[in-house]
Design a protein around this motif. Structure first.
Motif, mmCIF file in Angstrom:
data_model
loop_
_atom_site.group_PDB
_atom_site.id
_atom_site.type_symbol
_atom_site.label_atom_id
_atom_site.label_comp_id
_atom_site.label_asym_id
_atom_site.label_seq_id
_atom_site.Cartn_x
_atom_site.Cartn_y
_atom_site.Cartn_z
ATOM 1 N N LEU A 163 2.881 122.578 80.472
ATOM 2 C CA LEU A 163 2.296 121.672 79.494
ATOM 3 C C LEU A 163 3.324 120.871 78.709
ATOM 4 O O LEU A 163 2.993 119.879 78.070
ATOM 5 C CB LEU A 163 1.434 122.464 78.500
ATOM 6 C CG LEU A 163 0.090 122.957 79.053
ATOM 7 C CD1 LEU A 163 -0.681 123.662 77.958
ATOM 8 C CD2 LEU A 163 -0.713 121.820 79.617
ATOM 9 N N GLU A 164 4.581 121.288 78.757
ATOM 10 C CA GLU A 164 5.603 120.635 77.946
ATOM 11 C C GLU A 164 5.719 119.164 78.323
ATOM 12 O O GLU A 164 5.889 118.796 79.476
ATOM 13 C CB GLU A 164 6.950 121.318 78.163
ATOM 14 C CG GLU A 164 8.045 120.755 77.254
ATOM 15 C CD GLU A 164 9.356 121.503 77.438
ATOM 16 O OE1 GLU A 164 10.337 121.085 76.816
ATOM 17 O OE2 GLU A 164 9.386 122.471 78.210
ATOM 18 N N GLY A 165 5.606 118.316 77.346
ATOM 19 C CA GLY A 165 5.799 116.895 77.575
ATOM 20 C C GLY A 165 4.573 116.150 78.069
ATOM 21 O O GLY A 165 4.626 114.938 78.255
ATOM 22 N N LEU A 166 3.449 116.836 78.305
ATOM 23 C CA LEU A 166 2.262 116.140 78.752
ATOM 24 C C LEU A 166 1.722 115.261 77.625
ATOM 25 O O LEU A 166 1.513 115.711 76.512
ATOM 26 C CB LEU A 166 1.184 117.141 79.181
ATOM 27 C CG LEU A 166 1.416 117.879 80.497
ATOM 28 C CD1 LEU A 166 0.241 118.794 80.779
ATOM 29 C CD2 LEU A 166 1.626 116.913 81.642
ATOM 30 N N ALA A 167 1.480 114.004 77.946
ATOM 31 C CA ALA A 167 0.962 113.076 76.947
ATOM 32 C C ALA A 167 -0.529 113.292 76.768
ATOM 33 O O ALA A 167 -1.210 113.766 77.671
ATOM 34 C CB ALA A 167 1.244 111.643 77.388
ATOM 35 N N PRO A 168 -1.079 112.937 75.594
ATOM 36 C CA PRO A 168 -2.525 113.042 75.402
ATOM 37 C C PRO A 168 -3.274 112.174 76.407
ATOM 38 O O PRO A 168 -2.783 111.124 76.822
ATOM 39 C CB PRO A 168 -2.721 112.522 73.973
ATOM 40 C CG PRO A 168 -1.392 112.688 73.306
ATOM 41 C CD PRO A 168 -0.383 112.472 74.391
ATOM 42 N N VAL A 169 -4.461 112.614 76.796
ATOM 43 C CA VAL A 169 -5.308 111.865 77.719
ATOM 44 C C VAL A 169 -6.538 111.402 76.958
ATOM 45 O O VAL A 169 -7.277 112.225 76.399
ATOM 46 C CB VAL A 169 -5.718 112.725 78.924
ATOM 47 C CG1 VAL A 169 -6.742 111.996 79.790
ATOM 48 C CG2 VAL A 169 -4.497 113.079 79.755
ATOM 49 N N ALA A 170 -6.760 110.096 76.909
ATOM 50 C CA ALA A 170 -7.892 109.521 76.184
ATOM 51 C C ALA A 170 -8.962 109.073 77.171
ATOM 52 O O ALA A 170 -8.682 108.335 78.113
ATOM 53 C CB ALA A 170 -7.439 108.342 75.332
ATOM 54 N N VAL A 171 -10.194 109.535 76.961
ATOM 55 C CA VAL A 171 -11.351 109.110 77.745
ATOM 56 C C VAL A 171 -12.477 108.835 76.753
ATOM 57 O O VAL A 171 -13.023 109.763 76.142
ATOM 58 C CB VAL A 171 -11.796 110.190 78.750
ATOM 59 C CG1 VAL A 171 -13.010 109.699 79.534
ATOM 60 C CG2 VAL A 171 -10.662 110.552 79.694
ATOM 61 N N GLY A 172 -12.820 107.571 76.559
ATOM 62 C CA GLY A 172 -13.791 107.234 75.533
ATOM 63 C C GLY A 172 -13.284 107.690 74.174
ATOM 64 O O GLY A 172 -12.128 107.445 73.806
ATOM 65 N N ARG A 173 -14.121 108.405 73.418
ATOM 66 C CA ARG A 173 -13.695 108.928 72.119
ATOM 67 C C ARG A 173 -12.890 110.208 72.255
ATOM 68 O O ARG A 173 -12.267 110.657 71.291
ATOM 69 C CB ARG A 173 -14.923 109.208 71.232
ATOM 70 C CG ARG A 173 -15.650 107.963 70.729
ATOM 71 C CD ARG A 173 -16.800 108.367 69.829
ATOM 72 N NE ARG A 173 -16.326 109.121 68.678
ATOM 73 C CZ ARG A 173 -17.100 109.887 67.917
ATOM 74 N NH1 ARG A 173 -18.383 110.028 68.208
ATOM 75 N NH2 ARG A 173 -16.603 110.534 66.879
ATOM 76 N N PHE A 174 -12.894 110.815 73.439
ATOM 77 C CA PHE A 174 -12.208 112.087 73.636
ATOM 78 C C PHE A 174 -10.714 111.876 73.835
ATOM 79 O O PHE A 174 -10.285 110.952 74.524
ATOM 80 C CB PHE A 174 -12.765 112.816 74.857
ATOM 81 C CG PHE A 174 -14.238 113.084 74.802
ATOM 82 C CD1 PHE A 174 -14.787 113.816 73.758
ATOM 83 C CD2 PHE A 174 -15.077 112.606 75.792
ATOM 84 C CE1 PHE A 174 -16.141 114.070 73.703
ATOM 85 C CE2 PHE A 174 -16.433 112.855 75.758
ATOM 86 C CZ PHE A 174 -16.971 113.580 74.703
ATOM 87 N N VAL A 175 -9.924 112.767 73.245
ATOM 88 C CA VAL A 175 -8.483 112.814 73.494
ATOM 89 C C VAL A 175 -8.113 114.267 73.745
ATOM 90 O O VAL A 175 -8.217 115.107 72.848
ATOM 91 C CB VAL A 175 -7.655 112.271 72.310
ATOM 92 C CG1 VAL A 175 -6.168 112.315 72.658
ATOM 93 C CG2 VAL A 175 -8.067 110.842 71.968
ATOM 94 N N VAL A 176 -7.717 114.570 74.975
ATOM 95 C CA VAL A 176 -7.289 115.928 75.313
ATOM 96 C C VAL A 176 -5.782 116.010 75.088
ATOM 97 O O VAL A 176 -5.026 115.183 75.600
ATOM 98 C CB VAL A 176 -7.633 116.272 76.773
ATOM 99 C CG1 VAL A 176 -7.326 117.742 77.058
ATOM 100 C CG2 VAL A 176 -9.102 115.985 77.053
ATOM 101 N N HIS A 177 -5.332 117.018 74.339
ATOM 102 C CA HIS A 177 -3.932 117.056 73.917
ATOM 103 C C HIS A 177 -3.467 118.483 73.714
ATOM 104 O O HIS A 177 -4.273 119.427 73.648
ATOM 105 C CB HIS A 177 -3.753 116.266 72.616
ATOM 106 C CG HIS A 177 -4.516 116.867 71.459
ATOM 107 N ND1 HIS A 177 -3.944 117.758 70.578
ATOM 108 C CD2 HIS A 177 -5.800 116.700 71.060
ATOM 109 C CE1 HIS A 177 -4.851 118.115 69.682
ATOM 110 N NE2 HIS A 177 -5.987 117.501 69.954
ATOM 111 N N GLY A 178 -2.164 118.662 73.608
ATOM 112 C CA GLY A 178 -1.570 119.934 73.242
ATOM 113 C C GLY A 178 -1.299 119.971 71.756
ATOM 114 O O GLY A 178 -1.432 118.971 71.048
#
Length: 304
Positions: free
Chosen positions: A97-112
């Motif tokens: 997971l180190e360094g993975l950028a957030p993923v934005a889909v619509g209003r959702f943002v999947v992040h660490g």
């Protein structure tokens, strides 16, 4: 859907440096040839597009010669270039997971957790930390399902949502945070269920979600919670086809089914199984080589 990170207790990894087509083909065939609970694969760009890397993580030491043969079959001339390595059990999660950028889909943002402060106030942040299950949001299947959930939300709010094969719980959490209505999330893997529960608590989504350890859709809890206005299943083609018949009676009139975990060559087979149950295709998305299908019931077609 088990994707994005090595399997529970992964001990070995296969790596292949090649061009994009060869890396994708090798990762896909190796992934299709093993139990997804035991092997996880990925293919991604390295060195600013100059090359791609295919990786396969194994829960047990693999038959290296057999894996080389699979790679050679998928990408002729690449079998000899495959390299194997042994992993340190306690280091692979953080490294993945180190360094993975957030993923934005619509209003959702999947992040660490390292990007927690970067999520805007109008976004729905879904924090998925290093864990013993899969679904970081960086896989095309997860993104396609999130897009399907977001699209449903533009039309109406479901009274109930069902997430089959919940993994980290990211899709269940997305539905719970967006709609604030009950969600039933199931998985065949006990570790995934435990991880998803922890993630739901951390993301303030636990009150709306009921988690269930169950294979298929035979448990009484599925029927007790029905009907579902929105059903999401991010798994693989064989179980998706098996689920078509038992899933149909659980769907509310006018409901939507979002299916993913499908390669382009598998999408028509999945669609045929659900068409036989009176569902029709509303939208087909392809993200990073993975297909997501959005299906709805035909008007007037009786339940089977």
């Amino acid at each position: 859907m088990l994707e994005g990170l090595p399997p529970n207790g992964a001990t070995h990894v296969m790596r292949l440096r090649a061009n994009e087509a060869a890396a994708r083909a090798a990762a896909d065939l190796v992934g299709e040839s093993f139990d997804p609970a035991e092997v996880a694969t990925s293919a991604f760009e390295i060195e600013d597009g100059a090359a791609w890397l295919a990786e396969a993580y194994f829960a047990e030491p693999p038959d290296e010669e057999a894996v080389r043969e699979l790679v050679e079959l998928a990408a002729p001339g690449c079998g000899a270039a495959v390299a194997f390595d042994t992993l340190e059990r306690k280091d692979w999660v953080a490294a993945s997971l180190e360094g993975l950028a957030p993923v934005a889909v619509g209003r959702f943002v999947v992040h660490g957790s390292h990007d927690r402060e970067r999520i805007g106030p109008n976004r729905i942040g879904l924090e998925i930390e290093a864990a013993l299950a899969f679904g970081t949001g960086h896989h095309g299947t997860t993104q396609g399902c999130l897009a399907g959930i977001a699209a449903f939300g533009k039309k109406r709010r479901p009274q109930r949502t069902l997430d089959v094969g919940t993994g980290t719980g990211v899709l269940a959490m997305a539905a719970a945070r967006l709609f604030h209505t009950p969600v039933l999330a199931s998985d065949i893997d006990r570790v995934a269920v435990a991880t998803a529960k922890a993630n739901a608590r951390a993301n303030r989504a636990a009150p709306e979600i009921t988690f269930l350890h169950a294979p298929g859709l035979g448990a009484r809890a599925f029927r007790n919670g029905a009907p579902y206005d929105l059903i999401v299943a991010n798994i693989l083609l064989p179980p998706l086809k098996r689920l078509a018949r038992p899933l149909r009676p659980l769907l509310a009139p006018g409901g939507t089914v979002v299916l993913s975990g499908l390669l382009p060559s598998h999408a028509n087979a999945a669609l045929a199984a659900y068409r036989a149950q009176g569902l029709h295709l509303r939208r087909r998305r392809t993200i990073e080589g993975w297909v997501t299908l959005e299906l709805a019931a035909d008007a007037g077609r009786p339940l089977r």
